[in-house]
Design an enzyme around this catalytic site. Structure first.
Site, PDB file in Angstrom:
ATOM      1  N   HIS A 157       0.857  -1.201   0.000  1.00  0.00           N
ATOM      2  CA  HIS A 157       0.000   0.000   0.000  1.00  0.00           C
ATOM      3  C   HIS A 157       0.894   1.253   0.000  1.00  0.00           C
ATOM      4  CE1 HIS A 157      -3.246   2.689   0.907  1.00  0.00           C
ATOM      5  NE2 HIS A 157      -4.102   1.718   1.156  1.00  0.00           N
ATOM      6  N   GLU A 214      -0.493   1.165  -5.609  1.00  0.00           N
ATOM      7  CA  GLU A 214      -0.402  -0.007  -4.743  1.00  0.00           C
ATOM      8  C   GLU A 214      -0.365  -1.291  -5.571  1.00  0.00           C
ATOM      9  OE1 GLU A 214      -3.917   0.351  -2.211  1.00  0.00           O
ATOM     10  OE2 GLU A 214      -3.760   2.516  -2.316  1.00  0.00           O
TER      11      GLU A 214
END
Ligand code: BG6
Length: 297
Positions: free
Chosen positions: A158, A263
């Protein structure tokens, strides 16, 4: 010293240039800073909790075994949004290479957050490798299924990238890709030559070939280049005004102007890993020339 460990974090500096460094918090094995020749490359909220009381808002949180909030799988649906890896204390396994300096962190069902492993009682073993190049940062994950059944999971890095101004920022080389817009709850082919930002954005680009180089471009200048290995999906996220306002750990409130999340992950489908087997993947963050890749014919 290229690797310095404290009770809560590990700092790795490059042996040929100490102004290039990476800091990894043991909580979540979250990379919270990557400095390249003295310049910070990642965005970290000034209100991020670094004391293990909640997942870190910024840096590179690790998403496993589920992306988002699942409501279809019997077991995974019990876990909170983005799973348990970012809410667990990882073990520092030490330095595995001196140059480029590489360190590893481990997490398994025995040491992970007990509240969460109760909800997802699956036996697993994760090893995160963080490799600090002179001009890149590589994060690699190995997932081992040590249970007796096939293991279903998502993986995602992330990554919060630091930028100057979201309204001058584009993400390139995703043209022609299938995208699921999590806000519209619709899938379509993205025909835009580049992704630009004028409002909240939460898009899952699916099955993006690994030879597609995702680039973050600010005012025509390449800021970040992202290569992916075995990670077919790429989420592009910016919370914009209202969503940032609603996140207690997102500061400053106009910080959304200085970050974009790209991500790399395996999130559209689950990885199905047979008992006893291993799966691995990595992301590489570096600088490159602007390389526009046209839509596939
Ligand atoms: C992104 C998701 O990966 O993470 C978004 O696509 C989500 O939907 C964002 O809002 C942040 O999630 P969290 O749990 O860290 O607030």
């Amino acid at each position: 010293m290229t690797v310095e460990e404290t009770a809560t974090q590990v700092v790795v500096s490059h042996p040929s240039d100490a102004s290039t460094s990476v800091t990894i918090l043991k909580y979540g094995a979250t990379v919270i800073s990557w400095k390249l020749k003295g310049e910070e490359q990642l965005w970290l909220s000034s209100a991020a909790k670094l004391d293990g009381s909640k997942p870190v808002r910024g840096g590179i949180p690790l998403v496993f075994p589920v992306f988002g909030k699942n409501n279809t799988d019997e077991l995974l649906s019990k876990l909170p949004q983005h799973g348990l890896a970012r809410n667990s204390n990882w073990e520092f396994l030490g330095q595995t290479k001196s140059n480029p300096p590489t360190v590893q962190f481990g997490l398994n069902h025995k040491v992970a957050n007990a509240e969460l492993t109760k909800l997802w009682p699956v036996e697993f073993n994760l090893i995160l490798s963080v490799e600090l190049g002179e001009d890149y940062l590589k994060t690699g994950i190995e997932v081992e299924n040590v249970s007796n059944d096939t293991m279903k999971f998502n993986w995602l890095f992330h990554t919060y990238l630091k930028i100057d101004d979201i309204e001058d920022t584009m993400v390139s080389n995703l043209v022609g890709m299938k995208v699921y817009d999590q806000l519209l709850k619709e899938s379509f082919i993205d025909k835009h030559p580049v992704v630009t930002f004028h409002q909240e954005t939460d898009s899952i680009y699916q099955n993006v070939d690994s030879d597609r180089l995702i680039q973050v471009v600010g005012k025509g200048v390449q800021l970040h280049s992202i290569k992916r290995n075995n990670l077919p999906d790429a989420v592009v996220w910016n919370p914009w005004v209202e969503k940032s306002a609603g996140m207690g750990d997102f500061e400053p409130k106009d910080g959304f102007k200085n970050m974009v999340c790209v991500e790399p992950g395996h999130v559209s489908d689950f990885v199905s890993l047979p008992a006893g087997e291993k799966w691995s993947a990595s992301q590489l963050l570096y600088k490159d020339e602007l390389k526009y890749q046209a839509i596939e014919p």
